[in-house]
Motif scaffolding. Structure first.
Motif, short mmCIF file in Angstrom:
data_model
loop_
_atom_site.label_atom_id
_atom_site.label_comp_id
_atom_site.label_asym_id
_atom_site.label_seq_id
_atom_site.Cartn_x
_atom_site.Cartn_y
_atom_site.Cartn_z
N THR A 40 1.00 -1.19 -0.39
CA THR A 40 0.24 -0.13 -0.23
C THR A 40 0.47 1.20 0.25
N SER A 65 -7.10 -12.09 6.66
CA SER A 65 -8.09 -11.56 6.26
C SER A 65 -8.96 -11.81 4.30
N LYS A 89 -12.79 -6.64 -1.71
CA LYS A 89 -13.02 -4.86 -0.66
C LYS A 89 -12.74 -3.72 -0.99
N PRO A 90 -12.75 -2.49 -0.96
CA PRO A 90 -12.06 -1.70 -1.34
C PRO A 90 -10.25 -2.24 -0.74
N GLU A 91 -10.46 -2.67 0.53
CA GLU A 91 -9.10 -2.36 1.40
C GLU A 91 -7.91 -3.41 0.72
N ASP A 92 -8.75 -3.53 -0.28
CA ASP A 92 -7.61 -4.94 -1.11
C ASP A 92 -7.20 -4.51 -1.94
N THR A 93 -7.59 -2.69 -2.18
CA THR A 93 -6.81 -1.85 -3.20
C THR A 93 -4.98 -1.56 -2.61
N THR A 119 -7.83 -2.42 -7.92
CA THR A 119 -8.46 -0.70 -7.52
C THR A 119 -9.40 -1.89 -7.21
N SER A 121 -13.27 -0.37 -6.31
CA SER A 121 -13.45 1.19 -5.72
C SER A 121 -15.05 0.94 -6.50
#
Length: 122
Positions: A40, A65, A89-93, A119, A121
């Motif tokens: 990230t 996760s 999920k967005p947090e997998d970006t 990404t 989103s």
């Protein structure tokens, strides 16, 4: 010299799926595991988050996760490793990297792929 070439990735809506591939070329006489990591913004690649790994016998492990959502696999010749990512999920970006991790007498050495952006989103 071992080289890793990644493909796949891109943009997807939450709940969607993507598959990453990592092709291994070259030769090593050492045993190795294949792994996926994700980076990230602000993280060094070498300190990126562990996602999943698979060894010669096909034994896999996952970060907590990712359990139940991601699946790592490899072909029989171990020339390609895959990461199937579902229920994204967005947090997998993140920027996803494959990594060849040398084992046994060669432990400590590793090779990285070039990275591929994922990404998530709406």
């Amino acid at each position: 010299q071992v080289r890793l070439l990644q493909s796949g990735g891109g943009s997807v809506q939450p709940g969607g799926s993507l598959r990453l591939s990592c092709s291994v070329s070259g030769h090593t006489s050492c045993d190795y595991d294949m792994a996926w990591y994700r980076q990230t913004p602000g993280q060094l690649r070498e300190l990126s988050d562990f996602v999943s790994t698979i060894d010669r016998a096909g034994i896999t492990s996952y970060a907590e996760s990712e359990k139940g959502r991601f699946t790592i696999s490899q072909d029989n010749a171990r020339t390609t490793v895959y990461l199937q990512m579902n229920s994204l999920k967005p947090e997998d970006t993140a920027m996803y990297y494959c990594k060849l991790v040398l084992q046994g007498r060669c432990e400590g050495g590793n090779y990285w792929g070039q990275g591929t952006q994922v990404t998530v989103s709406s």
